[in-house]
Design an enzyme around this catalytic site. Structure first.
Site, PDB file in Angstrom:
ATOM      1  N   SER A   1     -14.224 -23.488   7.338  1.00  0.00           N
ATOM      2  CA  SER A   1     -13.461 -22.894   6.053  1.00  0.00           C
ATOM      3  C   SER A   1     -14.061 -23.607   4.738  1.00  0.00           C
ATOM      4  O   SER A   1     -13.505 -23.146   3.684  1.00  0.00           O
ATOM      5  CB  SER A   1     -12.083 -23.443   6.415  1.00  0.00           C
ATOM      6  OG  SER A   1     -11.817 -24.872   6.453  1.00  0.00           O
TER       7      SER A   1
ATOM      8  N   LYS B   1      -2.528 -26.068   3.930  1.00  0.00           N
ATOM      9  CA  LYS B   1      -3.530 -26.191   3.050  1.00  0.00           C
ATOM     10  C   LYS B   1      -2.955 -26.008   1.338  1.00  0.00           C
ATOM     11  O   LYS B   1      -3.234 -26.485   0.647  1.00  0.00           O
ATOM     12  CB  LYS B   1      -4.637 -25.239   3.073  1.00  0.00           C
ATOM     13  CG  LYS B   1      -5.407 -25.614   4.439  1.00  0.00           C
ATOM     14  CD  LYS B   1      -6.499 -24.577   4.602  1.00  0.00           C
ATOM     15  CE  LYS B   1      -7.335 -24.941   5.793  1.00  0.00           C
ATOM     16  NZ  LYS B   1      -8.718 -24.043   6.249  1.00  0.00           N
TER      17      LYS B   1
END
Length: 816
Positions: A691, A734
């Site tokens: 990611s 996140k």
């Protein structure tokens, strides 16, 4: 009989003070310290002394009579040196006598006779064993051991293993007592050794006795010509058992000694109302017990097994309540937020109420530490009116921990599941398997494989524990499992569970939890009241932001407890009930300097530095990526403990930038003339995953094109060689990490839009989320400044990305 356990004495305090204790006179036997001896007590005063002692501290004094034939000895007929002993086991016999098993503790001196009726009571002082070993004692010990070795060789009635136990004894006095207990001596000879308080005197007397006994044995050998072979222990036991069985069959009787115990077990089996198969097994084992001597080792194993069978709740259940409104009320009382988890639990109960069957999906709560997984399970049990039991699977590597050990092993027990059911005393508790992702496996088996049967509704109706050897029905148990991450859980086990993700809490949720749950609980623990202490919201927010860094609230609770302890000291010292209001500026006094900086974003836009987002087991985290370009030979250096997947993402990002060199205004062979160094700070922390792809690509583009990256922008997403942005996981964690770091805008793959819709209400209102499909869109949002590509790029391609709108059919969607 000698104690065959460790030679270490029991940790009794032996001093010179006097104690008043009951006394039992002995005939034909002497009890030595540290020895376990069976005794048969038949005289009335002695039985009365036993009955009074067994209700108290089980300590008695045993001393030998001077005249063994005297049925009613007086004070003068009892030896003045005896042994203090503890009752280990006691059993009444049918003939009116009592059999006891006692363990000697130390020698005692009878200082005074207090009374004779209803039994002897004396005042004694303990005689300590000398701790220092003299040279003379050491020499005597060696001599006695040699003599005893010769004695054992001549006297085959003493097993050769006895020598090993003798050699391992390091206390001279203990050695003398142990050897004396093995010798076939008269009572007066054993009493002489007992009364030899000095170790040297005791060893000398023992040496004289051994010399005499050795000479006698030699004469016997000469007269007999040969020594008969000793019957093996197993053969002897078999012979005696068969003979006893034959006698009982002739008389039509059972063993008188075991009759009371057998009758008691029969009553327990009948009262337990066991299932037919279990009842048959229990009666079969009871019949085996009847054929065995009461003190045999196998008898003890069967007794323990029967106790487990009759005490398990085969048919006992808790009366469950299935009031959906009550369940919802309790879940809301005990937990703040967790709407998705509560919704799924309510769905489960709704189906359960309609079908009236417990089978079905097993719930698995997955989330970071401290988010309330275990407490949710407790709330479910409370709302159902069921008992709650918990088994932690962290670190378990042995399959027998789940299924139990077979009875062939010494000290075997059922597995943890049956033990927990036994502890709960009902067969339908709420059963929590905690930390199911922390199990391991080795040569002893795979515990996760054993759980497959437990968590399968079609199979756990007939759960087989190796110890029980009969099936136990687990179909009415409400199983819940918890884990921090789902990856370590084996796929077959995941297939049997419905996984419910429990994400980390936002700041607003933590504030609400602190005010509604943590603060009242900690006030009660610390003996304080709301009228004495008050926390301002600003102070709680500062603790959340600057003193904790977690997805859950455990550290937050600890920090609140730290503040309350300091306030408690102040209240006690000043003896005042004046209310203390904890404000933001006061935190430095209570907790010290802040540990974490709230708002980690750069103070100004940076070239070659981009902010990424990562997911960890304890929640989300920001992960800055730095790129430096230097003249060189085209080397690409990757540092910061990048994992293999992350390194591949960096190489993919580099290939993407090279493919767009003309569009970014770069020379076509820039990668040959420059060395590029990609670094992820906090190099001691391992990092991995795909990611960070768009973050690395953004930092590379910024460093090569000399374009600053906006300081308040963070991003997450996987990149392909063609510049596509692929979806990621852990979106909520996140986004919360970005908010903690002071980020204003987050770039997220467009395919994660569906995930965002589920958590939209939990995302802070001041955090903008931009969804992208292409890397060009990422650069358009993240980079600042104007840079033009080369003229030939204008002819072939669209204008530079920082001037043109995103290439998607629709503009990036921004939620603020």
């Amino acid at each position: 009989m000698p104690d065959k356990k460790s030679d270490k004495a029991k940790p009794e305090k032996i001093g010179k003070w006097k104690e008043e204790l009951p006394l039992i006179p002995l005939r034909n036997i002497v009890v030595f310290p540290q020895m376990i001896v069976p005794l048969f007590i038949g005289r009335g005063p002695s039985v009365k002394a036993l009955e009074d002692t067994i209700e108290k501290e089980k300590m008695l004094v045993f001393a030998s009579q001077k005249n063994e034939e005297d049925e009613d000895p007086s004070f003068e007929d009892i030896k003045k040196i005896g042994t203090l002993a503890e009752i280990v086991q006691m059993m009444a016999l049918p003939d009116g006598t009592t059999k006891i098993l006692v363990e000697g503790i130390c020698r005692v001196r009878i200082e005074n006779f207090i009374k004779k009726t209803p039994y002897f009571k004396v005042e004694v002082s303990r005689i300590p064993e000398p701790e220092e070993i003299s040279i003379e004692s050491e020499a005597l010990v060696r001599s006695v051991i040699r003599q005893f070795e010769e004695y054992v060789k001549l006297n085959r009635r003493i097993p050769s293993e006895t020598l090993m136990s003798i050699v391992n004894v390091d206390n001279p006095g203990r050695l003398a007592d142990l050897i004396a207990s093995y010798l076939s001596l008269r009572v007066d000879e054993k009493q002489i050794i007992l009364e030899a308080l000095k170790v040297e005197k005791r060893l000398k007397k023992l040496s004289e006795i051994l010399d005499k006994e050795i000479e006698i044995l030699k004469v016997e050998m000469e007269l007999q010509g040969k020594v008969r072979k000793q019957i093996e222990k197993v053969q002897k036991e078999y012979y005696l058992k068969e003979k006893l069985k034959a006698i009982q069959e002739e008389l039509g009787e059972e063993d008188d000694y075991a009759q009371p115990e057998l009758s008691q077990y029969r009553k327990k089996i009948e009262a337990a109302k066991l299932p037919p198969e279990v009842d048959k097994k229990a009666r079969k084992e009871l019949a085996r017990l009847a054929q065995m001597p009461p003190m045999g080792s196998e008898s003890s194993v069967i007794r323990t097994y029967l106790d487990w069978l009759v005490e398990l709740p085969w048919k006992k259940k808790s009366k469950s309540k299935l009031d959906i409104s009550q369940v919802e009320k309790i879940l809301n009382e005990d937990h703040y937020g967790l709407d998705k988890v509560k919704e799924r639990i309510l769905e489960y109960f709704a189906v359960l109420k309609l079908t009236k069957k417990m089978g079905g999906t097993i719930l698995c709560l997955v989330g970071p530490p401290g988010v309330g997984k275990t407490s949710v399970a407790r709330s479910i049990a409370r709302s159902m009116g069921r008992k709650f039991t918990r088994v932690s699977l962290g670190g378990i590597r042995d399959e027998a921990e789940i299924r139990g050990h077979r009875r062939t092993y010494v000290g075997s027990l059922p597995g943890r599941i049956i033990q927990s059911i036994h502890k709960a005393a009902v067969n339908n508790p709420v059963f929590l398997f905690d930390e199911v992702d922390k199990m391991g496996k080795d040569f002893r088996g795979d515990p996760s494989a054993a759980l497959l049967e437990v968590l399968d509704p079609e199979m756990n109706k007939e759960f087989s524990d190796h110890y029980l050897e009969v099936d136990f029905d687990l179909s009415d148990v409400f199983f819940i499992t918890t884990a921090n991450t789902r990856e370590p859980i084996p796929r077959p086990l995941q297939d049997r569970m419905e996984i419910i993700e429990m994400s980390g809490y936002s700041e607003e949720e933590k504030l609400g939890i602190a005010k509604a749950h943590l603060l009242p609980r900690e006030l009660e623990k610390h003996g304080l009241f709301t009228k004495q202490v008050e926390f301002e919201d600003g102070a709680l927010l500062s603790i959340i932001r600057e003193y904790t860094k977690e997805a859950g609230v455990r550290n937050l609770e600890r920090k609140i407890a730290t503040v309350l302890r300091k306030i408690a000291i102040k209240v006690v010292k000043e003896e005042t009930n004046k209310k203390t209001i904890v404000k933001d500026p006061d935190l430095a006094e209570y907790l010290g300097a802040p540990k974490y900086k709230f708002g980690l974003a750069e103070e100004k836009d940076q070239i070659g530095s981009a902010m990424g987002l990562a997911w960890t087991e304890v929640g989300g985290a920001t992960i800055p990526v730095e790129v430096t370009v230097m003249p060189g030979r085209g080397n690409l250096t990757l540092t910061g403990q990048m994992g293999d997947v992350m390194q591949e993402s960096a190489k993919a990002a580099m290939s993407y930038v090279r493919s767009r060199a003309n569009k970014f205004g770069l020379e076509e062979n820039f990668y040959r003339k420059n060395d590029i160094h990609v670094h992820v700070p906090e190099g001691a922390v391992p990092k991995d995953g795909p990611s960070a792809g768009i973050t690395i690509a953004t930092a590379l583009t910024s460093a090569l094109a000399k374009i600053p990256v906006k300081r308040d922008v963070a991003m997450t997403g996987e990149i392909t060689l063609r510049g596509k942005v692929l979806p990621i996981g852990g979106l909520k964690e996140k986004l919360l990490a970005a908010r903690r770091a002071g980020i204003k805008k987050v770039i997220v793959p467009k395919e994660n839009k569906k995930d965002f819709e589920e958590i939209k209400k939990e995302v802070p209102a001041d955090l903008a989320v931009v969804f992208v499909k292409e890397m060009d869109e990422v650069l358009a949002v993240a980079l600042r400044g104007e840079v033009k590509g080369k003229d030939k790029d204008k002819e072939r391609n669209s204008p530079p990305i920082w001037h043109s709108p995103p290439p998607d059919d629709e503009p990036p969607i921004m939620y603020a």
